[in-house]
Design a protein around this motif. Structure first.
Motif, PDB file in Angstrom:
ATOM      1  N   VAL A 238       2.637   6.233  -3.551  1.00  0.00           N
ATOM      2  CA  VAL A 238       3.328   7.236  -4.188  1.00  0.00           C
ATOM      3  C   VAL A 238       3.965   6.884  -5.610  1.00  0.00           C
ATOM      4  O   VAL A 238       4.535   7.589  -6.074  1.00  0.00           O
ATOM      5  CB  VAL A 238       4.979   7.413  -3.375  1.00  0.00           C
ATOM      6  CG1 VAL A 238       4.503   8.034  -2.156  1.00  0.00           C
ATOM      7  CG2 VAL A 238       5.541   6.036  -3.023  1.00  0.00           C
ATOM      8  N   THR A 239       3.317   5.617  -6.234  1.00  0.00           N
ATOM      9  CA  THR A 239       3.645   5.388  -7.624  1.00  0.00           C
ATOM     10  C   THR A 239       2.526   5.158  -8.377  1.00  0.00           C
ATOM     11  O   THR A 239       2.590   5.305  -9.445  1.00  0.00           O
ATOM     12  CB  THR A 239       4.624   4.048  -7.742  1.00  0.00           C
ATOM     13  OG1 THR A 239       3.916   3.054  -7.169  1.00  0.00           O
ATOM     14  CG2 THR A 239       5.771   4.367  -6.978  1.00  0.00           C
ATOM     15  N   GLY A 240       1.497   4.522  -7.658  1.00  0.00           N
ATOM     16  CA  GLY A 240       0.198   3.901  -8.557  1.00  0.00           C
ATOM     17  C   GLY A 240       0.365   2.541  -8.576  1.00  0.00           C
ATOM     18  O   GLY A 240      -0.607   1.782  -9.293  1.00  0.00           O
ATOM     19  N   PHE A 241       1.389   1.960  -8.446  1.00  0.00           N
ATOM     20  CA  PHE A 241       1.657   0.609  -8.814  1.00  0.00           C
ATOM     21  C   PHE A 241       1.225  -0.224  -7.683  1.00  0.00           C
ATOM     22  O   PHE A 241       1.695  -0.292  -6.581  1.00  0.00           O
ATOM     23  CB  PHE A 241       3.191   0.267  -9.096  1.00  0.00           C
ATOM     24  CG  PHE A 241       3.415  -1.199  -9.240  1.00  0.00           C
ATOM     25  CD1 PHE A 241       3.110  -1.805 -10.240  1.00  0.00           C
ATOM     26  CD2 PHE A 241       4.418  -1.675  -8.280  1.00  0.00           C
ATOM     27  CE1 PHE A 241       3.311  -3.338 -10.314  1.00  0.00           C
ATOM     28  CE2 PHE A 241       4.848  -2.910  -8.332  1.00  0.00           C
ATOM     29  CZ  PHE A 241       4.351  -3.932  -9.329  1.00  0.00           C
ATOM     30  N   GLY A 242       0.232  -1.372  -7.938  1.00  0.00           N
ATOM     31  CA  GLY A 242      -0.463  -2.156  -7.072  1.00  0.00           C
ATOM     32  C   GLY A 242       0.248  -3.395  -6.898  1.00  0.00           C
ATOM     33  O   GLY A 242      -0.358  -4.351  -6.116  1.00  0.00           O
ATOM     34  N   GLY A 243       1.319  -3.881  -7.407  1.00  0.00           N
ATOM     35  CA  GLY A 243       1.837  -5.373  -7.471  1.00  0.00           C
ATOM     36  C   GLY A 243       2.343  -5.551  -6.002  1.00  0.00           C
ATOM     37  O   GLY A 243       2.689  -4.635  -5.311  1.00  0.00           O
TER      38      GLY A 243
ATOM     39  N   PRO B  88       0.742  -1.316  -0.032  1.00  0.00           N
ATOM     40  CA  PRO B  88       0.114  -0.075   0.015  1.00  0.00           C
ATOM     41  C   PRO B  88       0.859   1.256   0.017  1.00  0.00           C
ATOM     42  O   PRO B  88       0.525   2.378  -0.519  1.00  0.00           O
ATOM     43  CB  PRO B  88      -0.764  -0.151   1.219  1.00  0.00           C
ATOM     44  CG  PRO B  88      -0.770  -1.526   1.559  1.00  0.00           C
ATOM     45  CD  PRO B  88       0.488  -2.211   0.889  1.00  0.00           C
ATOM     46  N   ASP B  89       2.054   1.330   0.605  1.00  0.00           N
ATOM     47  CA  ASP B  89       2.872   2.413   0.472  1.00  0.00           C
ATOM     48  C   ASP B  89       3.409   2.686  -0.716  1.00  0.00           C
ATOM     49  O   ASP B  89       3.462   3.692  -1.139  1.00  0.00           O
ATOM     50  CB  ASP B  89       4.097   2.328   1.583  1.00  0.00           C
ATOM     51  CG  ASP B  89       3.629   2.414   3.185  1.00  0.00           C
ATOM     52  OD1 ASP B  89       2.737   2.967   3.301  1.00  0.00           O
ATOM     53  OD2 ASP B  89       4.511   1.917   4.035  1.00  0.00           O
ATOM     54  N   ILE B  90       3.844   1.436  -1.299  1.00  0.00           N
ATOM     55  CA  ILE B  90       4.352   1.735  -2.955  1.00  0.00           C
ATOM     56  C   ILE B  90       3.294   2.186  -3.535  1.00  0.00           C
ATOM     57  O   ILE B  90       3.621   3.216  -4.673  1.00  0.00           O
ATOM     58  CB  ILE B  90       4.846   0.349  -3.232  1.00  0.00           C
ATOM     59  CG1 ILE B  90       5.921  -0.211  -2.264  1.00  0.00           C
ATOM     60  CG2 ILE B  90       5.447   0.523  -4.707  1.00  0.00           C
ATOM     61  CD1 ILE B  90       6.548  -1.428  -2.688  1.00  0.00           C
TER      62      ILE B  90
ATOM     63  N   SER C  27       7.560  -6.428  -4.134  1.00  0.00           N
ATOM     64  CA  SER C  27       8.026  -5.368  -4.638  1.00  0.00           C
ATOM     65  C   SER C  27       8.603  -4.767  -3.652  1.00  0.00           C
ATOM     66  O   SER C  27       8.223  -4.577  -2.463  1.00  0.00           O
ATOM     67  CB  SER C  27       7.268  -4.705  -5.566  1.00  0.00           C
ATOM     68  OG  SER C  27       6.758  -5.675  -6.780  1.00  0.00           O
ATOM     69  N   ALA C  28       9.638  -3.551  -4.129  1.00  0.00           N
ATOM     70  CA  ALA C  28      10.091  -2.671  -3.375  1.00  0.00           C
ATOM     71  C   ALA C  28      10.233  -1.203  -3.869  1.00  0.00           C
ATOM     72  O   ALA C  28      10.377  -1.469  -5.344  1.00  0.00           O
ATOM     73  CB  ALA C  28      11.473  -2.906  -2.708  1.00  0.00           C
ATOM     74  N   ALA C  29      10.063  -0.162  -3.523  1.00  0.00           N
ATOM     75  CA  ALA C  29      10.354   0.971  -4.145  1.00  0.00           C
ATOM     76  C   ALA C  29      11.466   1.973  -3.317  1.00  0.00           C
ATOM     77  O   ALA C  29      11.627   1.799  -2.174  1.00  0.00           O
ATOM     78  CB  ALA C  29       9.117   1.980  -3.998  1.00  0.00           C
ATOM     79  N   ILE C  30      12.278   2.329  -4.191  1.00  0.00           N
ATOM     80  CA  ILE C  30      13.393   3.369  -3.591  1.00  0.00           C
ATOM     81  C   ILE C  30      12.915   4.808  -4.022  1.00  0.00           C
ATOM     82  O   ILE C  30      13.136   5.027  -5.158  1.00  0.00           O
ATOM     83  CB  ILE C  30      14.600   2.978  -4.118  1.00  0.00           C
ATOM     84  CG1 ILE C  30      14.848   1.554  -3.735  1.00  0.00           C
ATOM     85  CG2 ILE C  30      15.866   3.844  -3.605  1.00  0.00           C
ATOM     86  CD1 ILE C  30      16.104   0.863  -4.296  1.00  0.00           C
TER      87      ILE C  30
END
Ligand SMILES: [Mn+2]
Length: 377
Positions: free
Chosen positions: A42-47, A37-39, A50-53
């Motif tokens: 701030v991205t719109g990507f719901g997979g 949900p955090d990813i 995964s991780a976001a930097i």
């Protein structure tokens, strides 16, 4: 970080700007997000998996081949880092490649295994890393909803309520708890929900004294209460509602606790406004229940934020002594009284904090008369 041709989404840009301001304040080179949900926020990507930097200038999403097409469609502004190794290894290699050293992560969601793995891989790569646990970074941003989020949660409430009204008319003694749960999920999904917001709690008779009961094959019976706690997951946002209804005759104790819980629910809703103290709102409901003699049978907090997760900030709880409500927060108000062996009553609504006070997003009836007449049995 290299950016692909950007399609700017203003809501996402605003969230990234707020996160970056906080990163500067905390002197972080980047924030590592591992909670889906955090990813998505701030991205719109719901997979998943995964991780976001998030850096001062860009966002890299580390994911695998299952999600590459979805990522390019839902988050065209994010840079794809295709993961072929383990997550921790790929994240460490990426941090080194981007020369990022001081990294914040959300302590309540990142696993020890992932963080420890990134640290060890960083040492192997001779890239000095400082991974700092942060509490309440994304959690705090996500507590205040923007206009799009408020509209989506309104829709999640609406879908849940319409499904409830469709199902409750046919709910009657003999049907099992599990069948009621299944029908609710079917009706919510038929109205556009991706899923239930959580496994519905359908608690017949004395089961209703267990606040987080899981439905089984117990048939509903005459002259008993039925507690239904359900919600819809709609476009990544969740609603959370509870109604307690009755079949046939209502025993006097249950009728009494229904009136007390309803009074507590209504009084607490009236107390919701910007600046109100979270502990005090809990106390409004608790005082009414305690004065009626049932204080020790209301064990849980009064409510919680809802959004992408089912339990978010803020919490309406006696431990939140200094926390105050802000406009744009959406909280549940869910007092309950639970009498072991007899049954329980909980009444839960979803309430938006507005600049001038509050707006109750849920609109289902909750009068005692309605609760005794609404079922099909
Ligand atoms: Mn709830």
């Amino acid at each position: 970080m290299k950016q692909a041709a950007r399609t700017k989404n203003p809501a996402i840009e605003a969230r990234l700007a707020a996160l970056r301001a906080e990163m500067r304040r905390r002197k972080l080179d980047a924030v590592l997000l591992t909670h889906a949900p955090d990813i998505c926020h701030v991205t719109g990507f719901g997979g998943h998996d995964s991780a976001a930097i998030v850096t001062a200038r860009g966002v890299a999403v580390v994911t695998d081949s299952r999600y590459t097409e979805e990522l390019s469609e839902s988050a065209p502004q994010a840079k794809l880092v295709l993961r072929k190794l383990g997550m921790a290894d790929t994240v460490a290699v990426t941090l080194k490649r981007l020369n990022l050293r001081r990294i914040g992560f959300e302590a309540d969601f990142a696993t020890f295994g992932t963080i420890d793995g990134i640290r060890r891989q960083g040492r192997r790569l001779k890239h000095p890393l400082r991974l700092e646990p942060n509490q309440g970074l994304m959690v705090r941003f996500r507590a205040v909803k923007d206009e799009i989020e408020i509209q989506t949660i309104r829709a999640a409430v609406d879908v849940a309520e319409k499904a409830f009204l469709k199902v409750i008319r046919v709910v009657r003694p003999g049907m099992t708890e599990g069948e009621v749960a299944g029908r609710l999920i079917l009706e919510m999904r038929s109205r556009g929900a991706t899923d239930a917001a959580f496994q519905p709690i359908i608690a017949a008779g004395a089961h209703s004294s267990l606040p987080h009961y899981r439905p089984d094959h117990t048939p509903l019976a005459d002259n008993q209460p039925l507690l239904i706690d359900w919600g819809a997951l709609y476009q990544n946002y969740r609603s959370d509602l509870t109604r307690t209804v009755f079949f046939g005759k209502v025993n006097r104790t249950l009728a009494r606790i229904y009136e007390v819980v309803l009074e507590a629910n209504q009084a607490a809703i009236e107390a919701v406004r910007p600046g109100a103290n979270c502990k005090d709102i809990d106390a409004v409901a608790r005082k009414i229940i305690t004065r009626a003699g049932y204080g020790k049978h209301f064990g849980h907090g009064l409510g919680h934020g809802i959004g992408r997760d089912i339990h978010e900030e803020p919490r309406l709880h006696k431990s939140r002594v200094k926390e105050v409500l802000l406009p744009g927060q959406i909280v549940t108000i869910e007092p309950g009284i639970y009498l072991p062996g007899i049954g329980g009553v909980r009444i839960e609504d979803d309430v938006l904090v507005t600049p001038g006070g509050h707006d109750v997003l849920s609109s289902l009836d909750k009068s005692f008369q309605w609760a005794t007449q609404v079922t099909g049995g």
